[in-house]
Design an enzyme around this catalytic site. Structure first.
Site, mmCIF file in Angstrom:
data_model
loop_
_atom_site.group_PDB
_atom_site.id
_atom_site.type_symbol
_atom_site.label_atom_id
_atom_site.label_comp_id
_atom_site.label_asym_id
_atom_site.label_seq_id
_atom_site.Cartn_x
_atom_site.Cartn_y
_atom_site.Cartn_z
ATOM 1 N N HIS A 24 1.150 -1.303 0.100
ATOM 2 C CA HIS A 24 0.017 -0.226 -0.646
ATOM 3 C C HIS A 24 0.704 1.012 0.166
ATOM 4 O O HIS A 24 0.562 2.165 0.666
ATOM 5 C CB HIS A 24 -1.132 0.038 1.353
ATOM 6 C CG HIS A 24 -1.094 -0.725 2.490
ATOM 7 N ND1 HIS A 24 0.175 -0.027 3.217
ATOM 8 C CD2 HIS A 24 -1.740 -1.717 3.259
ATOM 9 C CE1 HIS A 24 -0.110 -1.391 4.204
ATOM 10 N NE2 HIS A 24 -0.374 -1.466 3.990
ATOM 11 N N HIS A 78 -2.725 -9.778 15.280
ATOM 12 C CA HIS A 78 -2.920 -8.518 14.389
ATOM 13 C C HIS A 78 -4.124 -9.179 14.012
ATOM 14 O O HIS A 78 -3.417 -9.552 12.505
ATOM 15 C CB HIS A 78 -1.470 -8.111 14.107
ATOM 16 C CG HIS A 78 -1.679 -7.037 12.990
ATOM 17 N ND1 HIS A 78 -2.276 -6.161 13.218
ATOM 18 C CD2 HIS A 78 -1.029 -6.259 11.798
ATOM 19 C CE1 HIS A 78 -2.814 -4.241 12.384
ATOM 20 N NE2 HIS A 78 -1.807 -5.318 11.544
ATOM 21 N N GLU A 80 -5.016 -7.100 10.649
ATOM 22 C CA GLU A 80 -4.206 -7.188 9.521
ATOM 23 C C GLU A 80 -4.290 -8.126 8.303
ATOM 24 O O GLU A 80 -3.477 -8.729 8.915
ATOM 25 C CB GLU A 80 -3.048 -5.932 9.355
ATOM 26 C CG GLU A 80 -3.350 -4.901 7.761
ATOM 27 C CD GLU A 80 -2.068 -4.316 7.765
ATOM 28 O OE1 GLU A 80 -2.024 -3.525 8.477
ATOM 29 O OE2 GLU A 80 -2.043 -3.175 6.833
ATOM 30 N N ASP A 82 -2.470 -9.148 5.884
ATOM 31 C CA ASP A 82 -1.302 -10.116 5.978
ATOM 32 C C ASP A 82 -0.687 -11.164 6.678
ATOM 33 O O ASP A 82 0.046 -11.392 6.899
ATOM 34 C CB ASP A 82 0.044 -8.910 5.554
ATOM 35 C CG ASP A 82 -0.032 -7.689 6.081
ATOM 36 O OD1 ASP A 82 -1.314 -7.336 7.305
ATOM 37 O OD2 ASP A 82 1.242 -7.743 6.737
ATOM 38 N N HIS A 144 0.592 -0.856 14.718
ATOM 39 C CA HIS A 144 -0.379 0.173 14.663
ATOM 40 C C HIS A 144 -1.499 0.004 14.264
ATOM 41 O O HIS A 144 -1.847 0.592 13.579
ATOM 42 C CB HIS A 144 0.421 0.726 13.096
ATOM 43 C CG HIS A 144 -0.034 -0.225 12.701
ATOM 44 N ND1 HIS A 144 -0.099 0.170 11.078
ATOM 45 C CD2 HIS A 144 0.464 -2.132 11.974
ATOM 46 C CE1 HIS A 144 -0.590 -0.743 10.036
ATOM 47 N NE2 HIS A 144 0.205 -1.977 10.814
ATOM 48 N N ASP A 163 4.178 -7.916 14.275
ATOM 49 C CA ASP A 163 4.780 -6.018 13.196
ATOM 50 C C ASP A 163 5.684 -5.629 14.202
ATOM 51 O O ASP A 163 6.417 -5.176 12.600
ATOM 52 C CB ASP A 163 3.222 -5.384 13.050
ATOM 53 C CG ASP A 163 2.976 -5.182 11.310
ATOM 54 O OD1 ASP A 163 3.329 -5.954 10.855
ATOM 55 O OD2 ASP A 163 1.503 -4.855 11.422
ATOM 56 N N TYR A 191 11.087 0.329 7.735
ATOM 57 C CA TYR A 191 9.662 -0.326 8.451
ATOM 58 C C TYR A 191 9.063 0.193 9.319
ATOM 59 O O TYR A 191 8.080 0.884 9.024
ATOM 60 C CB TYR A 191 9.627 -1.988 8.204
ATOM 61 C CG TYR A 191 7.918 -2.633 9.244
ATOM 62 C CD1 TYR A 191 7.477 -3.057 8.174
ATOM 63 C CD2 TYR A 191 7.625 -2.645 9.634
ATOM 64 C CE1 TYR A 191 6.642 -3.819 7.899
ATOM 65 C CE2 TYR A 191 6.869 -3.015 10.592
ATOM 66 C CZ TYR A 191 6.438 -3.750 9.221
ATOM 67 O OH TYR A 191 4.674 -4.231 9.866
ATOM 68 N N HIS A 222 7.304 -9.972 9.585
ATOM 69 C CA HIS A 222 7.535 -10.136 8.410
ATOM 70 C C HIS A 222 9.609 -9.950 8.647
ATOM 71 O O HIS A 222 10.275 -9.524 9.648
ATOM 72 C CB HIS A 222 7.464 -8.594 8.610
ATOM 73 C CG HIS A 222 6.316 -8.236 7.645
ATOM 74 N ND1 HIS A 222 5.044 -8.844 6.731
ATOM 75 C CD2 HIS A 222 5.270 -7.688 8.804
ATOM 76 C CE1 HIS A 222 4.358 -8.004 7.052
ATOM 77 N NE2 HIS A 222 4.142 -7.342 8.165
HETATM 78 FE FE1 FEO Z 1 -0.245 -4.077 10.112
HETATM 79 FE FE2 FEO Z 1 2.117 -6.767 9.005
HETATM 80 O O1 FEO Z 1 0.316 -5.691 9.150
#
Ligand code: FEO
Length: 385
Positions: A24, A78, A80, A82, A144, A163, A191, A222
């Site tokens: 994004h 989390h 989100e 991903d 976040h 994250d 990041y 990640h």
């Molecule tokens: Fe906030 Fe890696 O997603």
């Protein structure tokens, strides 16, 4: 695909996104990974999942260790996508598994997937026994998203940090001592600058909470797992979350006929004469997410655009929109550019600046500035930096 054992009975079973280049708006030139972790104990536990299109890869890695239908707990640190995109696939295989998450996590998962999974809601300080080992949960809201939490396994001293402490790097290697450390730290900084920056105070609290734990391994969602360079990444997060700055000027511009570019270079020389560290970014050639990485710890930002029709250069507007969302704090600002018959360029740039920014100089030249004009402007600037 195979699982990789990171500690006895604990496996990395996530997906490697070798082709990812745009997260994004964030240029992920090294791709990324979505790390999920499988714990084999009396309760078979999966911590986080992957993007939906890597669910099959995750399932094949899990299947190299155990039948996925045997999973008892799926921890969602989390929501989100991903990290949760693979949940529907895994919950179809293990429909009786309990989903361990925060209250905001449950709400978010219901909103995303419209499924009535069996939820087990946890809060900071709660512990869930897996058999020989356990997981303790620490809420890290707004690092976040509102639902963020991390999971800590005291018996192995592993923090599953989601994250936090992540980096967008696609690699077959899994540990920070198997990959060039400078690259890992650079990507961790990028990041932070592009994901965590708006939530610095919450990140500082999360770092403080992390310091209270005895940690031998940080397993983010990640990139590489930290086992050798934990002090280095914690020290950097502490510095970044305190908004520490260097004597550094970041000059960002786009130009139509070369005037704004020439002004950028003259401004560069003025900062150079005062011993600043410098970065010069032509927005036609540089990605806004790379600029943010350098801007994060700079004391000054100089932003330049000519007037274009009734506005500014679209590259500059794009950078400003992106920067506005990430809300860096407390920079001294120099605005510059040129105009023909309409002077609104600097006013438009200024309208995007975060409230904590202070404009210390405005240099707007009509068409092409004379030597005298620039000398006077640089004398002014020299006295203010
Ligand atoms: Fe906030 Fe890696 O997603």
């Amino acid at each position: 695909m195979k699982a990789l054992e990171i500690k006895k009975g604990i496996y990395c079973v996530g997906g490697i996104d070798w082709a990812l280049r745009n997260f994004h708006g964030y240029l992920t030139q090294r791709g990324s990974t979505y790390n999920a972790y499988l714990i084999i104990d009396e309760k078979i536990t999966l911590i986080d999942t992957v993007k939906y299109y890597l669910a099959e890869e995750m399932i094949s890695r899990i299947s190299s260790v155990i039948d996925p239908s045997k999973i008892d707990y799926v921890v969602c640190n989390h929501v989100e996508m991903d990290h949760s995109g693979g949940m529907p696939a895994i919950m179809r295989l293990a429909p009786n598994a309990e989903v361990i998450t925060s209250a905001a996590g449950e709400k978010g998962l219901r909103q995303h997937y419209k499924q009535d999974w069996k939820f087990k809601i946890v809060n900071s300080g709660d512990t869930v026994s897996l058999g020989k080992r356990s997981l303790q949960f620490v809420m890290t809201p707004m690092v976040h998203w509102p639902d963020n939490m991390v999971s800590y396994m005291p018996e192995e001293k592993i923090l599953f940090s989601n994250d936090a402490f992540g980096q967008h790097i696609a690699s077959h290697e899994r540990f920070d001592d198997e990959y060039p450390i400078d690259t890992i730290l650079d990507e961790a900084k990028k990041y932070y600058a592009n994901i965590v920056l708006p939530y610095a105070s919450q990140a500082a609290k999360a770092v403080e909470d992390t310091h209270k734990l005895d940690i031998k391994m940080i397993a983010p969602s990640h990139g590489l797992v930290w086992r050798k360079h934990i002090p280095a990444i914690l020290e950097r997060y502490e510095k970044w979350s305190q908004n520490e700055k260097e004597k550094k000027a970041v000059i960002v511009y786009d130009s139509m006929w070369g005037t704004t570019e020439n002004m950028a270079k003259t401004i560069y020389s003025t900062f150079e004469s005062k011993g600043y560290k410098l970065r010069l970014f032509d927005l036609k050639l540089n990605h806004i997410s790379d600029i943010m990485t350098d801007l994060m710890d700079a004391s000054h930002i100089c932003i330049g655009s000519p007037t274009l029709n009734k506005g500014i250069m679209p590259t500059v507007a794009s950078f400003l929109t992106y920067m506005q969302g990430l809300a860096p704090k407390n920079k001294q600002v120099v605005l510059f550019g040129s105009y023909g018959w309409a002077q609104q360029n600097l006013k438009i740039i200024e309208s995007y600046l975060p409230p904590s920014f202070e404009v210390i100089e405005r240099i707007n030249a009509n068409y092409i500035p004379s030597e005298e004009f620039m000398n006077d402007a640089m004398k002014q600037l020299h006295s203010k930096i």
